[in-house]
Design a protein around this motif. Structure first.
Motif, PDB file in Angstrom:
ATOM      1  N   LEU A  56       0.094  -6.551  -4.429  1.00 41.70           N
ATOM      2  CA  LEU A  56       0.504  -7.536  -5.163  1.00 41.70           C
ATOM      3  C   LEU A  56       1.295  -8.817  -4.327  1.00 41.70           C
ATOM      4  O   LEU A  56       1.307  -9.850  -4.883  1.00 41.70           O
ATOM      5  N   SER A  57       1.533  -8.362  -3.206  1.00 42.97           N
ATOM      6  CA  SER A  57       1.920  -9.418  -2.120  1.00 42.97           C
ATOM      7  C   SER A  57       1.078  -9.639  -1.452  1.00 42.97           C
ATOM      8  O   SER A  57       1.230 -10.529  -0.451  1.00 42.97           O
ATOM      9  N   GLY A  58      -0.482  -9.463  -1.803  1.00 47.11           N
ATOM     10  CA  GLY A  58      -1.358  -9.898  -0.716  1.00 47.11           C
ATOM     11  C   GLY A  58      -1.499  -9.266   0.605  1.00 47.11           C
ATOM     12  O   GLY A  58      -2.346  -9.881   1.340  1.00 47.11           O
ATOM     13  N   LEU A  59      -1.159  -8.123   0.506  1.00 51.50           N
ATOM     14  CA  LEU A  59      -0.957  -7.401   1.958  1.00 51.50           C
ATOM     15  C   LEU A  59      -1.839  -6.046   1.951  1.00 51.50           C
ATOM     16  O   LEU A  59      -1.752  -5.522   0.764  1.00 51.50           O
ATOM     17  N   PRO A  60      -2.357  -5.782   2.788  1.00 50.78           N
ATOM     18  CA  PRO A  60      -3.254  -4.424   2.920  1.00 50.78           C
ATOM     19  C   PRO A  60      -2.224  -3.008   2.752  1.00 50.78           C
ATOM     20  O   PRO A  60      -0.963  -3.265   3.340  1.00 50.78           O
ATOM     21  N   THR A  61      -2.569  -2.350   2.114  1.00 55.20           N
ATOM     22  CA  THR A  61      -1.650  -1.043   1.834  1.00 55.20           C
ATOM     23  C   THR A  61      -1.861   0.081   2.873  1.00 55.20           C
ATOM     24  O   THR A  61      -2.786  -0.221   3.876  1.00 55.20           O
ATOM     25  N   TYR A  62      -1.030   0.890   3.074  1.00 55.70           N
ATOM     26  CA  TYR A  62      -1.017   1.799   4.068  1.00 55.70           C
ATOM     27  C   TYR A  62      -1.704   3.332   3.452  1.00 55.70           C
ATOM     28  O   TYR A  62      -1.667   4.435   4.250  1.00 55.70           O
ATOM     29  N   VAL A  63      -2.431   3.152   2.636  1.00 53.60           N
ATOM     30  CA  VAL A  63      -3.110   4.289   1.937  1.00 53.60           C
ATOM     31  C   VAL A  63      -4.455   4.030   1.738  1.00 53.60           C
ATOM     32  O   VAL A  63      -4.938   2.944   1.600  1.00 53.60           O
ATOM     33  N   SER A  64      -5.377   5.077   1.538  1.00 62.46           N
ATOM     34  CA  SER A  64      -6.889   4.745   1.725  1.00 62.46           C
ATOM     35  C   SER A  64      -7.219   4.397   0.239  1.00 62.46           C
ATOM     36  O   SER A  64      -6.374   4.687  -1.012  1.00 62.46           O
ATOM     37  N   ASP A  65      -8.520   3.845   0.060  1.00 66.91           N
ATOM     38  CA  ASP A  65      -8.878   3.699  -1.186  1.00 66.91           C
ATOM     39  C   ASP A  65      -9.328   4.828  -1.968  1.00 66.91           C
ATOM     40  O   ASP A  65      -8.808   4.907  -3.083  1.00 66.91           O
ATOM     41  N   GLU A  66      -9.503   6.051  -1.336  1.00 65.60           N
ATOM     42  CA  GLU A  66      -9.900   7.152  -1.577  1.00 65.60           C
ATOM     43  C   GLU A  66      -8.510   7.698  -2.450  1.00 65.60           C
ATOM     44  O   GLU A  66      -8.574   8.099  -3.837  1.00 65.60           O
ATOM     45  N   MET A  67      -7.348   7.573  -1.942  1.00 59.89           N
ATOM     46  CA  MET A  67      -6.126   8.158  -2.265  1.00 59.89           C
ATOM     47  C   MET A  67      -5.817   7.331  -3.447  1.00 59.89           C
ATOM     48  O   MET A  67      -5.445   7.838  -4.450  1.00 59.89           O
ATOM     49  N   THR A  68      -5.995   5.826  -3.382  1.00 62.56           N
ATOM     50  CA  THR A  68      -5.390   4.876  -4.491  1.00 62.56           C
ATOM     51  C   THR A  68      -6.256   5.369  -5.599  1.00 62.56           C
ATOM     52  O   THR A  68      -5.944   5.504  -6.866  1.00 62.56           O
ATOM     53  N   ASN A  69      -7.646   5.755  -5.610  1.00 61.32           N
ATOM     54  CA  ASN A  69      -8.465   5.835  -6.738  1.00 61.32           C
ATOM     55  C   ASN A  69      -8.055   7.185  -7.371  1.00 61.32           C
ATOM     56  O   ASN A  69      -8.283   7.381  -8.632  1.00 61.32           O
ATOM     57  N   THR A  70      -7.627   8.150  -6.569  1.00 60.77           N
ATOM     58  CA  THR A  70      -7.105   9.445  -7.078  1.00 60.77           C
ATOM     59  C   THR A  70      -6.151   9.334  -7.910  1.00 60.77           C
ATOM     60  O   THR A  70      -5.861  10.435  -8.842  1.00 60.77           O
ATOM     61  N   TYR A  71      -5.062   8.662  -7.381  1.00 64.07           N
ATOM     62  CA  TYR A  71      -3.852   8.720  -8.090  1.00 64.07           C
ATOM     63  C   TYR A  71      -3.629   7.330  -8.748  1.00 64.07           C
ATOM     64  O   TYR A  71      -2.304   7.408  -9.155  1.00 64.07           O
ATOM     65  N   LYS A  72      -4.369   6.623  -8.876  1.00 59.13           N
ATOM     66  CA  LYS A  72      -4.114   5.206  -9.582  1.00 59.13           C
ATOM     67  C   LYS A  72      -3.689   5.427 -10.963  1.00 59.13           C
ATOM     68  O   LYS A  72      -3.940   6.560 -11.868  1.00 59.13           O
ATOM     69  N   ASN A  73      -2.947   4.474 -11.510  1.00 64.79           N
ATOM     70  CA  ASN A  73      -2.463   4.296 -13.117  1.00 64.79           C
ATOM     71  C   ASN A  73      -3.789   4.626 -13.752  1.00 64.79           C
ATOM     72  O   ASN A  73      -4.778   3.856 -13.630  1.00 64.79           O
ATOM     73  N   GLY A  74      -3.629   5.589 -14.784  1.00 61.45           N
ATOM     74  CA  GLY A  74      -4.775   5.971 -15.631  1.00 61.45           C
ATOM     75  C   GLY A  74      -5.754   6.708 -15.249  1.00 61.45           C
ATOM     76  O   GLY A  74      -6.555   7.403 -15.872  1.00 61.45           O
ATOM     77  N   SER A  75      -5.548   7.275 -13.952  1.00 58.46           N
ATOM     78  CA  SER A  75      -6.348   8.480 -13.462  1.00 58.46           C
ATOM     79  C   SER A  75      -5.815   9.841 -13.980  1.00 58.46           C
ATOM     80  O   SER A  75      -4.654   9.920 -14.326  1.00 58.46           O
TER      81      SER A  75
END
Length: 151
Positions: A56-75
């Motif tokens: 939300l600050s417009g910066l890249p994250t330090y976690v993979s997209d795969e990790m994000t998808n596995t644990y994101k809100n609603g998963s």
């Protein structure tokens, strides 16, 4: 800012202590009546912080997209979290605090895309996101303390 980081570090130490108290099987167990487990909650707080503060600050994250998808809100957990994945999450508990401190000190957080959370909190700045993150992590600690009663 010192208070925000102090609370965050204390939260994360409590997470580590809790996770280290259970076997891999217990970390993956979804008790009857629950939609997730201890392992999912651990991953969720990590990817949520990255989304709330970095994305939300417009910066890249330090976690993979795969990790994000596995644990994101609603998963929800879709399989068994491996010991290697647990070890990576445990390492990220503290390395991401250090990266966030460093990035804050270096002035990387200059913009923020305002966001209203599912619980109705309106976040307009990175500092507000960091404060909300501490609240969010405390909520999930409560969920985990409830889950552990049934594993």
């Amino acid at each position: 800012m010192d208070a925000i980081f102090k609370i965050w570090e204390t939260n994360r130490r409590l997470y580590l202590k809790l996770i280290d108290s259970y076997s891999l099987e217990q970390l993956n167990k979804i008790p009857e009546g629950f939609s997730n487990n201890l392992a999912w909650n651990l991953g969720h707080i990590i990817v949520a912080q990255q989304g709330l503060v970095y994305r939300l600050s417009g910066l890249p994250t330090y976690v993979s997209d795969e990790m994000t998808n596995t644990y994101k809100n609603g998963s929800k957990p879709t399989g068994t979290t491996t010991q290697a994945e647990i070890d990576e999450l445990k390492e990220l508990l503290f390395s991401l605090i250090e990266k966030t401190k460093e990035d804050y000190t270096n002035g990387k957080f200059v913009a923020y895309n305002e966001y209203t959370t599912g619980t109705g909190f309106h976040l307009a700045t990175t500092i507000e996101a960091m404060n909300f993150n501490n609240y969010h992590e405390a909520l999930h600690m409560g969920f985990m303390m409830n889950i552990r009663k049934f594993i």
